[in-house]
Design a protein around this motif. Structure first.
Motif, PDB file in Angstrom:
ATOM      1  N   LYS A  68      -0.725  -9.352  -8.735  1.00 17.01           N
ATOM      2  CA  LYS A  68      -1.799  -8.559  -8.855  1.00 17.01           C
ATOM      3  C   LYS A  68      -2.836  -8.753  -7.569  1.00 17.01           C
ATOM      4  N   LYS A  69      -2.654  -9.779  -6.977  1.00 18.23           N
ATOM      5  CA  LYS A  69      -3.476 -10.286  -5.667  1.00 18.23           C
ATOM      6  C   LYS A  69      -3.031  -9.352  -4.858  1.00 18.23           C
ATOM      7  N   ALA A  70      -1.735  -9.178  -4.703  1.00 16.65           N
ATOM      8  CA  ALA A  70      -1.065  -8.105  -3.406  1.00 16.65           C
ATOM      9  C   ALA A  70      -1.859  -6.908  -3.845  1.00 16.65           C
ATOM     10  N   PHE A  71      -1.615  -6.025  -4.988  1.00 19.12           N
ATOM     11  CA  PHE A  71      -1.938  -5.029  -5.460  1.00 19.12           C
ATOM     12  C   PHE A  71      -3.434  -5.000  -5.217  1.00 19.12           C
ATOM     13  N   LYS A  72      -4.333  -5.781  -5.419  1.00 21.98           N
ATOM     14  CA  LYS A  72      -5.987  -5.484  -5.105  1.00 21.98           C
ATOM     15  C   LYS A  72      -5.984  -5.499  -3.611  1.00 21.98           C
ATOM     16  N   GLN A  73      -5.287  -6.326  -2.918  1.00 20.11           N
ATOM     17  CA  GLN A  73      -5.385  -6.098  -1.333  1.00 20.11           C
ATOM     18  C   GLN A  73      -4.973  -5.099  -0.852  1.00 20.11           C
ATOM     19  N   ALA A  74      -3.978  -4.329  -1.187  1.00 17.33           N
ATOM     20  CA  ALA A  74      -3.567  -3.003  -1.113  1.00 17.33           C
ATOM     21  C   ALA A  74      -4.434  -2.023  -1.290  1.00 17.33           C
ATOM     22  N   ILE A  75      -5.131  -2.063  -2.303  1.00 19.15           N
ATOM     23  CA  ILE A  75      -5.996  -1.037  -3.075  1.00 19.15           C
ATOM     24  C   ILE A  75      -7.508  -0.884  -2.175  1.00 19.15           C
ATOM     25  N   GLU A 132       3.197  10.185  -9.551  1.00 16.74           N
ATOM     26  CA  GLU A 132       2.372  10.170 -11.094  1.00 16.74           C
ATOM     27  C   GLU A 132       1.298  11.513 -11.100  1.00 16.74           C
ATOM     28  N   GLY A 133       1.466  12.165  -9.961  1.00 19.75           N
ATOM     29  CA  GLY A 133       0.567  13.548  -9.840  1.00 19.75           C
ATOM     30  C   GLY A 133      -0.994  13.133  -9.451  1.00 19.75           C
ATOM     31  N   GLY A 134      -0.971  11.958  -8.607  1.00 17.55           N
ATOM     32  CA  GLY A 134      -2.149  11.679  -7.809  1.00 17.55           C
ATOM     33  C   GLY A 134      -3.217  10.682  -8.627  1.00 17.55           C
ATOM     34  N   ALA A 187       0.953  -1.343   0.021  1.00 18.56           N
ATOM     35  CA  ALA A 187      -0.066  -0.118  -0.184  1.00 18.56           C
ATOM     36  C   ALA A 187       0.716   1.168   0.178  1.00 18.56           C
ATOM     37  N   GLN A 188       1.956   1.487   0.803  1.00 22.99           N
ATOM     38  CA  GLN A 188       2.791   2.410   0.827  1.00 22.99           C
ATOM     39  C   GLN A 188       3.568   2.638  -0.490  1.00 22.99           C
ATOM     40  N   GLY A 189       3.977   1.617  -1.101  1.00 24.82           N
ATOM     41  CA  GLY A 189       4.483   1.576  -2.480  1.00 24.82           C
ATOM     42  C   GLY A 189       3.395   2.261  -3.524  1.00 24.82           C
ATOM     43  N   VAL A 190       2.211   1.822  -3.163  1.00 24.54           N
ATOM     44  CA  VAL A 190       1.115   2.296  -4.277  1.00 24.54           C
ATOM     45  C   VAL A 190       1.006   3.850  -4.000  1.00 24.54           C
ATOM     46  N   LEU A 191       1.011   4.163  -2.792  1.00 21.99           N
ATOM     47  CA  LEU A 191       0.884   5.706  -2.393  1.00 21.99           C
ATOM     48  C   LEU A 191       2.084   6.683  -3.097  1.00 21.99           C
ATOM     49  N   PRO A 236     -13.839   4.698 -12.495  1.00 21.35           N
ATOM     50  CA  PRO A 236     -13.674   4.065 -13.783  1.00 21.35           C
ATOM     51  C   PRO A 236     -12.589   3.624 -14.525  1.00 21.35           C
ATOM     52  N   GLY A 237     -11.805   4.998 -14.652  1.00 19.18           N
ATOM     53  CA  GLY A 237     -10.356   4.911 -15.281  1.00 19.18           C
ATOM     54  C   GLY A 237      -9.309   4.625 -14.533  1.00 19.18           C
ATOM     55  N   GLY A 238      -9.284   4.204 -13.179  1.00 23.78           N
ATOM     56  CA  GLY A 238      -8.307   4.230 -12.449  1.00 23.78           C
ATOM     57  C   GLY A 238      -8.166   4.504 -10.984  1.00 23.78           C
ATOM     58  N   ILE A 239      -7.345   4.618 -10.329  1.00 24.08           N
ATOM     59  CA  ILE A 239      -7.270   5.200  -9.015  1.00 24.08           C
ATOM     60  C   ILE A 239      -6.590   6.564  -8.712  1.00 24.08           C
ATOM     61  N   ARG A 240      -7.184   7.203  -7.627  1.00 21.79           N
ATOM     62  CA  ARG A 240      -6.795   8.776  -7.426  1.00 21.79           C
ATOM     63  C   ARG A 240      -6.496   8.808  -6.149  1.00 21.79           C
ATOM     64  N   LEU A 241      -5.468   9.849  -5.690  1.00 25.24           N
ATOM     65  CA  LEU A 241      -5.222  10.029  -4.205  1.00 25.24           C
ATOM     66  C   LEU A 241      -6.502  11.009  -3.672  1.00 25.24           C
TER      67      LEU A 241
END
Length: 282
Positions: A256-263, A233-235, A223-227, A276-281
């Motif tokens: 991808k499993k670890a990514f989805k858990q973190a998201i 990437e500008g948020g 999760a910290q890596g994703v943040l 719909p198009g992605g994730i945003r801070l």
């Protein structure tokens, strides 16, 4: 006591023409070891303490250096072959004097591929005469049945070779372990040193290793890596459920499993929104 083949924190006894003469601050009878003049820090004076690596010069005399070798005594590393002669193979370990790998420390099958430029996985050790040398006979130094580890414990691993089940790895420079294929989601490089975690304690004392931390710690780390990546990437990033696993690994270095858990954890904590198009801070 000054440890040959290791990092030592020593005290400057005096500074003279050849360089700084260092002693063990805990031993009044410590012999002086030379740190050559070109490596002596500016404004160095008697009484200062310096962390140096101690090895032997071409005449087998102890000498200090501020350079850091690629491995110390008791450590495993992948080292490049620089040259060879009748005594053995000489390895580049990051110091002016190359490290000798005697021929009797090379398994018979490996002697067929000892050209300069190739890499060998070796243990750095002190031989019976006290000299620092390398050995490619890792089984002489490593155990297959390793006790004293705990499930979930973070360890240092060096990747050895590929097998049908996964990658054999050296754990904490003292034991063999295995990273199963199911734990590998991206590129694993033979000879690289990286973090691992004890995945499970088998009844036969063999070590199974994971490449990411277990349980909640793993999710927190991802999760910290994703943040961090979102911030760079500008948020906003155009990633989500339909993003291929290979793209997820390229972006974040995880499955991808670890990514989805973190998201999911970040969304519940109110740190991101899922669009719909992605994730945003947030």
């Amino acid at each position: 006591m000054i440890q040959l083949g290791s990092l030592n924190t020593l005290r400057v006894a005096r500074v003279a023409g050849p360089g700084a003469f260092l002693v063990d601050p805990a031993d009044a009878a410590s012999p002086e070891i030379l740190l050559p003049g070109r490596q002596v820090p500016e404004h160095c004076r008697a009484g200062d303490e310096i962390t140096v690596f101690v090895y032997t010069d071409s005449e087998d005399r102890p000498v200090a250096t501020t350079a850091r070798p690629r491995a110390q005594v008791g450590e495993v590393a992948s080292l490049r072959i620089a040259a060879s002669n009748d005594a053995g193979v000489f390895l580049d370990w990051g110091l002016p004097k190359e490290l000798l790998l005697p021929y009797n420390e090379i398994p018979r099958g490996q002697k067929l591929a000892l050209e300069p430029g190739r890499y060998l996985l070796v243990m750095v050790f002190q031989d019976n005469s006290g000299r620092i040398a390398a050995s490619a006979r890792l089984d002489d130094f490593l155990t297959r049945e390793a006790g004293g580890f705990n499930e979930g414990e973070k360890v240092s691993i060096v990747v050895a070779n590929r097998t049908e089940l996964g990658f054999r790895v050296v754990v904490n420079d003292r034991a063999w372990g295995l990273v199963h294929n199911s734990e590998i989601f991206g590129k694993v490089q033979t000879g690289e040193r990286r973090d691992g975690w004890i995945k499970g304690l088998r009844s036969d004392q063999r070590l199974n290793i994971a490449l990411s931390p277990p349980g909640p710690a793993r999710i927190d780390s991802v999760a910290q890596g994703v943040l961090d990546r979102l911030t760079r990437e500008g948020g906003f990033m155009a990633v989500g459920d339909k993003t291929p696993p290979e793209a997820i690994y390229t972006l974040f270095g995880v499955s991808k499993k670890a990514f989805k858990q973190a998201i999911g954890a970040l969304y519940k904590a109110g740190r991101i929104t899922i669009e719909p198009g992605g994730i945003r801070l947030c």
